[in-house]
Scaffold this motif. Structure first.
Motif, PDB file in Angstrom:
ATOM      1  N   GLN B  34       0.822  -1.212   0.000  1.00  9.34           N
ATOM      2  CA  GLN B  34       0.000   0.000   0.000  1.00  9.34           C
ATOM      3  C   GLN B  34       0.857   1.262   0.000  1.00  9.34           C
ATOM      4  O   GLN B  34       0.498   2.281  -0.570  1.00  9.34           O
ATOM      5  CB  GLN B  34      -0.912   0.028   1.238  1.00  9.34           C
ATOM      6  N   ALA B  35       2.010   1.169   0.656  1.00  7.68           N
ATOM      7  CA  ALA B  35       2.888   2.338   0.757  1.00  7.68           C
ATOM      8  C   ALA B  35       3.721   2.530  -0.516  1.00  7.68           C
ATOM      9  O   ALA B  35       4.518   3.459  -0.600  1.00  7.68           O
ATOM     10  CB  ALA B  35       3.809   2.197   1.970  1.00  7.68           C
ATOM     11  N   GLY B  36       3.562   1.617  -1.469  1.00  6.91           N
ATOM     12  CA  GLY B  36       4.252   1.792  -2.751  1.00  6.91           C
ATOM     13  C   GLY B  36       5.682   1.284  -2.760  1.00  6.91           C
ATOM     14  O   GLY B  36       6.466   1.652  -3.634  1.00  6.91           O
ATOM     15  N   SER B  37       6.028   0.417  -1.802  1.00  9.27           N
ATOM     16  CA  SER B  37       7.408  -0.090  -1.776  1.00  9.27           C
ATOM     17  C   SER B  37       7.623  -1.277  -2.722  1.00  9.27           C
ATOM     18  O   SER B  37       8.759  -1.551  -3.096  1.00  9.27           O
ATOM     19  CB  SER B  37       7.782  -0.559  -0.360  1.00  9.27           C
ATOM     20  N   LEU B  38       6.529  -1.977  -3.029  1.00 10.00           N
ATOM     21  CA  LEU B  38       6.702  -3.269  -3.708  1.00 10.00           C
ATOM     22  C   LEU B  38       6.206  -3.265  -5.150  1.00 10.00           C
ATOM     23  O   LEU B  38       5.155  -2.704  -5.461  1.00 10.00           O
ATOM     24  CB  LEU B  38       5.962  -4.373  -2.935  1.00 10.00           C
ATOM     25  N   GLU B  39       6.975  -3.921  -5.988  1.00 12.90           N
ATOM     26  CA  GLU B  39       6.583  -4.157  -7.380  1.00 12.90           C
ATOM     27  C   GLU B  39       5.652  -5.369  -7.415  1.00 12.90           C
ATOM     28  O   GLU B  39       4.663  -5.384  -8.123  1.00 12.90           O
ATOM     29  CB  GLU B  39       7.869  -4.479  -8.174  1.00 12.90           C
ATOM     30  N   ASN B  40       6.012  -6.374  -6.620  1.00 13.54           N
ATOM     31  CA  ASN B  40       5.267  -7.627  -6.633  1.00 13.54           C
ATOM     32  C   ASN B  40       5.295  -8.233  -5.229  1.00 13.54           C
ATOM     33  O   ASN B  40       6.315  -8.726  -4.772  1.00 13.54           O
ATOM     34  CB  ASN B  40       5.922  -8.578  -7.645  1.00 13.54           C
ATOM     35  N   LYS B  41       4.147  -8.170  -4.569  1.00 16.34           N
ATOM     36  CA  LYS B  41       4.074  -8.580  -3.163  1.00 16.34           C
ATOM     37  C   LYS B  41       4.418 -10.060  -2.972  1.00 16.34           C
ATOM     38  O   LYS B  41       5.127 -10.427  -2.035  1.00 16.34           O
ATOM     39  CB  LYS B  41       2.672  -8.297  -2.605  1.00 16.34           C
ATOM     40  N   ASP B  42       3.912 -10.913  -3.878  1.00 13.75           N
ATOM     41  CA  ASP B  42       4.146 -12.349  -3.699  1.00 13.75           C
ATOM     42  C   ASP B  42       5.626 -12.699  -3.837  1.00 13.75           C
ATOM     43  O   ASP B  42       6.157 -13.515  -3.088  1.00 13.75           O
ATOM     44  CB  ASP B  42       3.316 -13.163  -4.694  1.00 13.75           C
ATOM     45  N   HIS B  43       6.288 -12.053  -4.798  1.00 12.56           N
ATOM     46  CA  HIS B  43       7.730 -12.297  -4.954  1.00 12.56           C
ATOM     47  C   HIS B  43       8.482 -11.833  -3.721  1.00 12.56           C
ATOM     48  O   HIS B  43       9.415 -12.483  -3.260  1.00 12.56           O
ATOM     49  CB  HIS B  43       8.279 -11.562  -6.187  1.00 12.56           C
ATOM     50  N   PHE B  44       8.045 -10.683  -3.210  1.00 13.16           N
ATOM     51  CA  PHE B  44       8.705 -10.150  -2.009  1.00 13.16           C
ATOM     52  C   PHE B  44       8.535 -11.122  -0.834  1.00 13.16           C
ATOM     53  O   PHE B  44       9.497 -11.442  -0.128  1.00 13.16           O
ATOM     54  CB  PHE B  44       8.150  -8.761  -1.666  1.00 13.16           C
ATOM     55  N   ILE B  45       7.309 -11.607  -0.639  1.00 12.89           N
ATOM     56  CA  ILE B  45       7.062 -12.542   0.476  1.00 12.89           C
ATOM     57  C   ILE B  45       7.922 -13.807   0.314  1.00 12.89           C
ATOM     58  O   ILE B  45       8.465 -14.322   1.284  1.00 12.89           O
ATOM     59  CB  ILE B  45       5.556 -12.868   0.603  1.00 12.89           C
ATOM     60  N   SER B  46       8.098 -14.259  -0.919  1.00 12.30           N
ATOM     61  CA  SER B  46       8.973 -15.437  -1.142  1.00 12.30           C
ATOM     62  C   SER B  46      10.395 -15.133  -0.696  1.00 12.30           C
ATOM     63  O   SER B  46      11.068 -15.989  -0.117  1.00 12.30           O
ATOM     64  CB  SER B  46       9.032 -15.830  -2.618  1.00 12.30           C
ATOM     65  N   ALA B  47      10.872 -13.910  -0.984  1.00 18.00           N
ATOM     66  CA  ALA B  47      12.238 -13.540  -0.579  1.00 18.00           C
ATOM     67  C   ALA B  47      12.348 -13.508   0.952  1.00 18.00           C
ATOM     68  O   ALA B  47      13.357 -13.937   1.521  1.00 18.00           O
ATOM     69  CB  ALA B  47      12.623 -12.179  -1.164  1.00 18.00           C
ATOM     70  N   VAL B  48      11.292 -13.033   1.614  1.00 16.54           N
ATOM     71  CA  VAL B  48      11.302 -12.981   3.081  1.00 16.54           C
ATOM     72  C   VAL B  48      11.364 -14.407   3.644  1.00 16.54           C
ATOM     73  O   VAL B  48      12.139 -14.695   4.559  1.00 16.54           O
ATOM     74  CB  VAL B  48      10.059 -12.237   3.616  1.00 16.54           C
ATOM     75  N   TRP B  49      10.592 -15.304   3.058  1.00 19.46           N
ATOM     76  CA  TRP B  49      10.581 -16.689   3.552  1.00 19.46           C
ATOM     77  C   TRP B  49      11.876 -17.423   3.272  1.00 19.46           C
ATOM     78  O   TRP B  49      12.328 -18.239   4.067  1.00 19.46           O
ATOM     79  CB  TRP B  49       9.385 -17.471   3.000  1.00 19.46           C
ATOM     80  N   LYS B  50      12.484 -17.102   2.139  1.00 15.59           N
ATOM     81  CA  LYS B  50      13.779 -17.710   1.823  1.00 15.59           C
ATOM     82  C   LYS B  50      14.764 -17.335   2.934  1.00 15.59           C
ATOM     83  O   LYS B  50      15.497 -18.170   3.452  1.00 15.59           O
ATOM     84  CB  LYS B  50      14.247 -17.194   0.455  1.00 15.59           C
ATOM     85  N   ARG B  51      14.731 -16.071   3.321  1.00 14.58           N
ATOM     86  CA  ARG B  51      15.625 -15.599   4.385  1.00 14.58           C
ATOM     87  C   ARG B  51      15.260 -16.225   5.737  1.00 14.58           C
ATOM     88  O   ARG B  51      16.148 -16.621   6.506  1.00 14.58           O
ATOM     89  CB  ARG B  51      15.569 -14.067   4.447  1.00 14.58           C
ATOM     90  N   GLU B  52      13.955 -16.334   6.037  1.00 15.27           N
ATOM     91  CA  GLU B  52      13.536 -16.932   7.315  1.00 15.27           C
ATOM     92  C   GLU B  52      14.082 -18.364   7.433  1.00 15.27           C
ATOM     93  O   GLU B  52      14.453 -18.809   8.518  1.00 15.27           O
ATOM     94  CB  GLU B  52      12.005 -16.963   7.416  1.00 15.27           C
ATOM     95  N   LYS B  53      14.131 -19.076   6.316  1.00 11.16           N
ATOM     96  CA  LYS B  53      14.568 -20.476   6.345  1.00 11.16           C
ATOM     97  C   LYS B  53      16.078 -20.579   6.545  1.00 11.16           C
ATOM     98  O   LYS B  53      16.587 -21.630   6.930  1.00 11.16           O
ATOM     99  CB  LYS B  53      14.128 -21.194   5.077  1.00 11.16           C
ATOM    100  N   GLU B  54      16.813 -19.500   6.271  1.00 11.80           N
ATOM    101  CA  GLU B  54      18.267 -19.541   6.435  1.00 11.80           C
ATOM    102  C   GLU B  54      18.712 -19.303   7.875  1.00 11.80           C
ATOM    103  O   GLU B  54      19.884 -19.499   8.195  1.00 11.80           O
ATOM    104  CB  GLU B  54      18.933 -18.478   5.534  1.00 11.80           C
ATOM    105  N   GLY B  55      17.818 -18.833   8.708  1.00 11.60           N
ATOM    106  CA  GLY B  55      18.204 -18.580  10.097  1.00 11.60           C
ATOM    107  C   GLY B  55      17.237 -17.598  10.714  1.00 11.60           C
ATOM    108  O   GLY B  55      16.625 -16.795  10.011  1.00 11.60           O
TER     109      GLY B  55
END
Lengths: 86, 154
Positions: B34-55
């Motif tokens: 909503q704040a205009g930070s993201l091009e693609n929310k789903d891709h962003f969430i995938s990147a967050v989860w990839k990082r969560e799985k690393e530690g």
């Protein structure tokens, strides 16, 4: 007590994951370990403290180690920060 | 780094009713969108989860700072939530429980990984090390009070 200046060679600096990893390594030792950058010093065994320094690649920080295993600590932590441990 | 310009009303979520880490990350990502930070929310969430799985991104002290560095981020952003009830950030991970009630989600464009990312993380960590600051965030009754937490001192 040992003091040493170390220039950080980790590719992305001490951001979240390296800070967590660094803290985990530091916590294995008995010595009190302090990291100093500029006028701020933090406990090297605290993730939030280490992250708060925002130490980037190429920056120099001071490591102050005090305890019975200080010689080993100095070797291991310097190797980590200088990217020599892998 | 001053976080005030990032902490607009739309990215501050007070007393969120989130039962899980998943819902928390999703809700914060919606606000960043909503704040205009993201091009693609789903891709962003995938990147967050990839990082969560690393530690873990739970740092103790009630606090977690999940983050995603991705080319699906248009401009760097941060979203904040205070949860109504603490959640175990390590639920279903096999790691020791770490309860969290303050969460900052960072969105970082790929090319700013070494600059903005490090500065945002260190600014949040530096503030939140202080017990008084954490208490103020836990008690803040308006979005402005949340912003003020990041104004005080230097």
């Amino acid at each position: 007590m040992k003091e040493m200046d170390i220039t950080i060679q980790l590719e992305h600096g001490l951001h979240a994951r390296p800070a967590a990893e660094f803290t985990r390594v530091a916590s294995r030792f008995k010595s009190d370990i302090t990291l100093v950058k500029g006028d701020r010093s933090v406990n090297a065994k605290s993730i939030i403290g280490v992250m708060s320094l925002g130490a980037a690649k190429g920056e120099t920080i001071k490591l102050i180690i005090d305890g019975e295993d200080e010689a080993e600590v100095a070797d291991v932590l310097a190797a980590y920060l200088e990217g020599r441990d892998n | 780094m001053n976080l005030r310009p990032f902490l607009k009303d739309e990215v501050i979520w007070l007393d969120a009713d989130c039962p899980s880490r998943e819902k928390c990350i999703e809700g914060l990502a919606e606000r960043l969108e909503q704040a205009g930070s993201l091009e693609n929310k789903d891709h962003f969430i995938s990147a967050v989860w990839k990082r969560e799985k690393e530690g873990t991104t739970a740092l103790g002290f009630d606090l977690a700072i999940p983050h995603g560095k991705s080319d699906s981020v248009k401009k760097a952003g941060v979203a904040f939530t205070r949860l109504k009830k603490p959640i175990n950030w390590h639920e279903n991970t096999g790691e020791e429980a770490s309860y969290v009630s303050i969460v900052f989600l960072l969105a970082i464009p790929d090319k700013e990984a070494d600059t903005t990312h490090l500065e945002m993380l260190s600014e949040i960590a530096r503030r939140l090390m202080d017990e008084g600051v954490r208490a103020r965030l836990l008690q803040a009754s308006s979005t402005e009070e949340v912003r003020q937490v990041f104004d005080s001192g230097d």
